[in-house]
Enzyme design. Sequence first.
Site, PDB file in Angstrom:
ATOM      1  N   GLU A   1       0.847  -1.208   0.000  1.00 36.14           N
ATOM      2  CA  GLU A   1       0.000   0.000   0.000  1.00 36.14           C
ATOM      3  C   GLU A   1       0.872   1.244   0.000  1.00 36.14           C
ATOM      4  O   GLU A   1       2.037   1.210   0.409  1.00 36.14           O
ATOM      5  CB  GLU A   1      -0.954   0.008   1.203  1.00 36.14           C
ATOM      6  CG  GLU A   1      -0.290   0.143   2.561  1.00 36.14           C
ATOM      7  CD  GLU A   1      -0.128   1.574   3.058  1.00 36.14           C
ATOM      8  OE1 GLU A   1      -0.588   2.513   2.378  1.00 36.14           O
ATOM      9  OE2 GLU A   1       0.485   1.747   4.119  1.00 36.14           O
TER      10      GLU A   1
ATOM     11  N   ARG B   1      -5.317  -0.109   4.507  1.00 33.25           N
ATOM     12  CA  ARG B   1      -4.973   0.147   3.099  1.00 33.25           C
ATOM     13  C   ARG B   1      -4.365  -1.070   2.410  1.00 33.25           C
ATOM     14  O   ARG B   1      -4.267  -1.110   1.184  1.00 33.25           O
ATOM     15  CB  ARG B   1      -4.013   1.342   3.000  1.00 33.25           C
ATOM     16  CG  ARG B   1      -4.679   2.681   3.276  1.00 33.25           C
ATOM     17  CD  ARG B   1      -3.749   3.846   2.952  1.00 33.25           C
ATOM     18  NE  ARG B   1      -2.573   3.890   3.805  1.00 33.25           N
ATOM     19  CZ  ARG B   1      -2.513   4.514   4.984  1.00 33.25           C
ATOM     20  NH1 ARG B   1      -3.585   5.141   5.455  1.00 33.25           N
ATOM     21  NH2 ARG B   1      -1.400   4.509   5.695  1.00 33.25           N
TER      22      ARG B   1
ATOM     23  N   SER C   1       9.099   5.615   4.521  1.00 31.24           N
ATOM     24  CA  SER C   1       8.292   6.784   4.862  1.00 31.24           C
ATOM     25  C   SER C   1       9.099   8.044   4.600  1.00 31.24           C
ATOM     26  O   SER C   1      10.127   8.279   5.251  1.00 31.24           O
ATOM     27  CB  SER C   1       7.878   6.712   6.340  1.00 31.24           C
ATOM     28  OG  SER C   1       7.094   7.825   6.704  1.00 31.24           O
TER      29      SER C   1
ATOM     30  N   HIS D   1       7.244   8.107  18.420  1.00 34.65           N
ATOM     31  CA  HIS D   1       6.373   8.381  17.280  1.00 34.65           C
ATOM     32  C   HIS D   1       5.258   9.341  17.651  1.00 34.65           C
ATOM     33  O   HIS D   1       4.874  10.195  16.846  1.00 34.65           O
ATOM     34  CB  HIS D   1       5.765   7.103  16.703  1.00 34.65           C
ATOM     35  CG  HIS D   1       4.985   7.370  15.445  1.00 34.65           C
ATOM     36  ND1 HIS D   1       3.625   7.589  15.441  1.00 34.65           N
ATOM     37  CD2 HIS D   1       5.394   7.518  14.153  1.00 34.65           C
ATOM     38  CE1 HIS D   1       3.218   7.824  14.209  1.00 34.65           C
ATOM     39  NE2 HIS D   1       4.271   7.785  13.406  1.00 34.65           N
TER      40      HIS D   1
ATOM     41  N   PHE E   1       3.719  17.275  14.287  1.00 31.04           N
ATOM     42  CA  PHE E   1       3.299  17.557  12.920  1.00 31.04           C
ATOM     43  C   PHE E   1       1.863  18.066  12.874  1.00 31.04           C
ATOM     44  O   PHE E   1       1.566  19.041  12.174  1.00 31.04           O
ATOM     45  CB  PHE E   1       3.435  16.323  12.032  1.00 31.04           C
ATOM     46  CG  PHE E   1       2.960  16.588  10.628  1.00 31.04           C
ATOM     47  CD1 PHE E   1       3.776  17.249   9.729  1.00 31.04           C
ATOM     48  CD2 PHE E   1       1.689  16.213  10.220  1.00 31.04           C
ATOM     49  CE1 PHE E   1       3.337  17.529   8.450  1.00 31.04           C
ATOM     50  CE2 PHE E   1       1.238  16.489   8.946  1.00 31.04           C
ATOM     51  CZ  PHE E   1       2.069  17.147   8.043  1.00 31.04           C
TER      52      PHE E   1
ATOM     53  N   HIS F   1       4.340   7.394   2.138  1.00 31.50           N
ATOM     54  CA  HIS F   1       5.011   6.152   2.525  1.00 31.50           C
ATOM     55  C   HIS F   1       4.536   5.002   1.656  1.00 31.50           C
ATOM     56  O   HIS F   1       3.493   5.081   1.000  1.00 31.50           O
ATOM     57  CB  HIS F   1       4.858   5.851   4.023  1.00 31.50           C
ATOM     58  CG  HIS F   1       3.565   5.245   4.457  1.00 31.50           C
ATOM     59  ND1 HIS F   1       2.959   5.531   5.659  1.00 31.50           N
ATOM     60  CD2 HIS F   1       2.746   4.305   3.882  1.00 31.50           C
ATOM     61  CE1 HIS F   1       1.849   4.831   5.803  1.00 31.50           C
ATOM     62  NE2 HIS F   1       1.702   4.076   4.740  1.00 31.50           N
TER      63      HIS F   1
END
Length: 349
Positions: free
Chosen positions: A144, A180, A221, A301, A308, A322
């Site tokens: 994906e 996904r 990524s 993470h 972000f 990614h």
Amino acid sequence: MLDSSIPSHLRCPRTRSRRVSDTWVPQVPAYSARGEESISHLVMAYLGVQSKEDDTTAPTYAAYQKILQTFEQPDGPIRHDRVQFTDGQGYLNLIAVAYWVDPSQFDRWNDSPAISGWWASDERLDEGVGYFREILRPRMEQFETIFTHEHGPLEGVSVILGSMSEPIIEHGYWGSMRDRLPLSQTDTMDPSGALSIQQGTPALGGRVIVAGHENLALIRSGEDWSLTEAEERRTWFDEIEPVLRDGMNYLRDDGLEVGCYCNRYVHHMDENGNLLEKGFGYSLWRSITNLEHWAESHQTHLQIFVTFNRLATKFKNLTLYHEVSVFDASNQHFEYLNCHPKTGILRAV
């Protein structure tokens, strides 16, 4: 009407539900790369050379050029990226990331005397540098992608897949990465087996070949900040990138405790070895579940995620993407020649 990340020809009746309902609407749009229905497998080959960074780099770059020259042989890759990074042991690593959409084309290239004979030659062990190749072949239902921008710039294998979806529904929530993957419709993708050394002894150098296991996972990524300007650029360098680097360094140095076999935070370079303003983290994991748990719960993470999202409105030209895959054990090949014992997945066996 939102599209699904899963291409229509890979959709099937679900025995495992998505984490969100069919009425879910992400806060911002995201997109997935699309390929022709005839593509059943991909081949991604990470072919590298390494040497101690304080050594002269001339032999290292010469060895790297040899790898790049192999791509000029018949049936070579459709696309390749040139990247570099310095690992936690202070070794410079130059990597060519090569992609094929036709496994038979890759097999013809890889099995040709010019390629197989070159890698198999004992001369590679006497050149004063380390070589490695990590070759992975996901089926399309095991693969994906996600992009923040509809028109790119595309990266990785997505460049040769050729097109992009409409805005997708499987985005903006924990678990969307798994959703996904077409295989997630019916399969938990749990790992089984373990990494095992098939040849050699990592501590002694020489040639070491490692076999993978079922449902080992990969994530590439990436970020492209080349078009950022003014406040957006300052925000990337001062607030986002340092947090991202901390997370990448954690996975590089201590990732085994969360199921990350190896992590490389690399930067693209041009044909002359000059660094470009884009890069990516490339990591191999015990399973997609281990990757999910780190993303959802580990402070390294979560700090990336929170930072972000707090600053997301400032980004108009920063491109994020990614590609994630899981693999059958038979579709993995890891080989290291005179590499230090913490190179790639050697650190995990």
